[in-house]
Design a protein around this motif. Sequence first.
Motif, PDB file in Angstrom:
ATOM      1  N   ALA A  36       0.827  -1.206   0.000  1.00  0.00           N
ATOM      2  CA  ALA A  36       0.000   0.000   0.000  1.00  0.00           C
ATOM      3  C   ALA A  36       0.860   1.254   0.000  1.00  0.00           C
ATOM      4  N   SER A  39       2.339   1.823  -3.403  1.00  0.00           N
ATOM      5  CA  SER A  39       1.362   2.206  -4.428  1.00  0.00           C
ATOM      6  C   SER A  39       1.130   3.705  -4.500  1.00  0.00           C
ATOM      7  N   TYR A  64      -2.899   5.423  -9.316  1.00  0.00           N
ATOM      8  CA  TYR A  64      -4.119   4.652  -9.551  1.00  0.00           C
ATOM      9  C   TYR A  64      -4.823   5.110 -10.829  1.00  0.00           C
ATOM     10  N   SER A 251       2.319  -2.207  -7.514  1.00  0.00           N
ATOM     11  CA  SER A 251       1.727  -2.194  -6.175  1.00  0.00           C
ATOM     12  C   SER A 251       0.291  -1.686  -6.224  1.00  0.00           C
ATOM     13  N   ALA A 252       0.062  -0.626  -6.988  1.00  0.00           N
ATOM     14  CA  ALA A 252      -1.301  -0.110  -7.119  1.00  0.00           C
ATOM     15  C   ALA A 252      -2.211  -1.146  -7.777  1.00  0.00           C
ATOM     16  N   ILE A 255      -3.123  -3.858  -5.235  1.00  0.00           N
ATOM     17  CA  ILE A 255      -4.175  -3.431  -4.305  1.00  0.00           C
ATOM     18  C   ILE A 255      -5.541  -3.516  -4.980  1.00  0.00           C
TER      19      ILE A 255
END
Length: 282
Positions: A36, A39, A64, A251-252, A255
């Motif tokens: 997190a 991200s 994102y 990473s984004a 998630i």
Amino acid sequence: MFPTPIEKSPRSWQLTYQALLPVALVMWLLPLIAVALFSIKPDADFTTGNYWGLPSSFNFVENYGKVFFASDMPRYLLNSVFITVPTVVGCVILSSMTGFALGVYKFKANLWVFFMFVAGNFVPFQILMVPVRDLTLDLGLYNTKTGLVLFHIAFQTGFCTLFMRNFIRALPFDLIEVARVEGVAEWRIFWYVVLPLMKPALAAMAVLIFTFIWNDFFWAIVLTQGAESQPVTAGITSFNAQYRAAYHLMSAGSIVAALPPVAMFFLMQKHFIAGLTLGAVK
């Protein structure tokens, strides 16, 4: 035989338990916290070696936004939906019928058929990688969502049958006998008597299979390639560049990919727990 409940343990052990519980929780959540944090970091933090420090700037919207609007992530998510939902439906339908047959009918080969379903769960998937891939090529199912759905159903039906057969065997058999005495057809017994009682088990199994299939990575990279058919678990690797990986976007994307199973569990939490604990106490 059973461990002593924590409230009945000595006071010193209770204090130790209370002190270690937050530590264990942080250690358990540390990988998720790290992902997190990654991200929302800018790409420059990774080039300068700022892996574990605070972000030099918070790029939540930018990272994102790229995942959703500047990549194939929406297509990968849609592929996962088209793969996972039919698999769950297929497994639920097949295993409920096979579980009913093996749990209600008594015939000579009953135990052997049940053993074949159970034995398939102990075969490592890695051993089947090459023959399954060759079979998909021969059948024209390689790199298709249909092929992935069919093989997922084939691999998961054994576990689901084990789950449903044991659940049905725990149901009161007198209900089935009474229905038979009244002249009710077998398919009506299954549909109107047994199936309503199986709802908690079906809900629990649906959550488990949804999580298994959505998070599958092995068969996703073995049987599919490209954005046309790959699910989201394999699609996250598309953020790997030729010389350097885009860790912030990976990473984004991770998630985002983890949210549907979590949402599924919380929506079905009541039924999931009821299905797992039904029959645990009399």
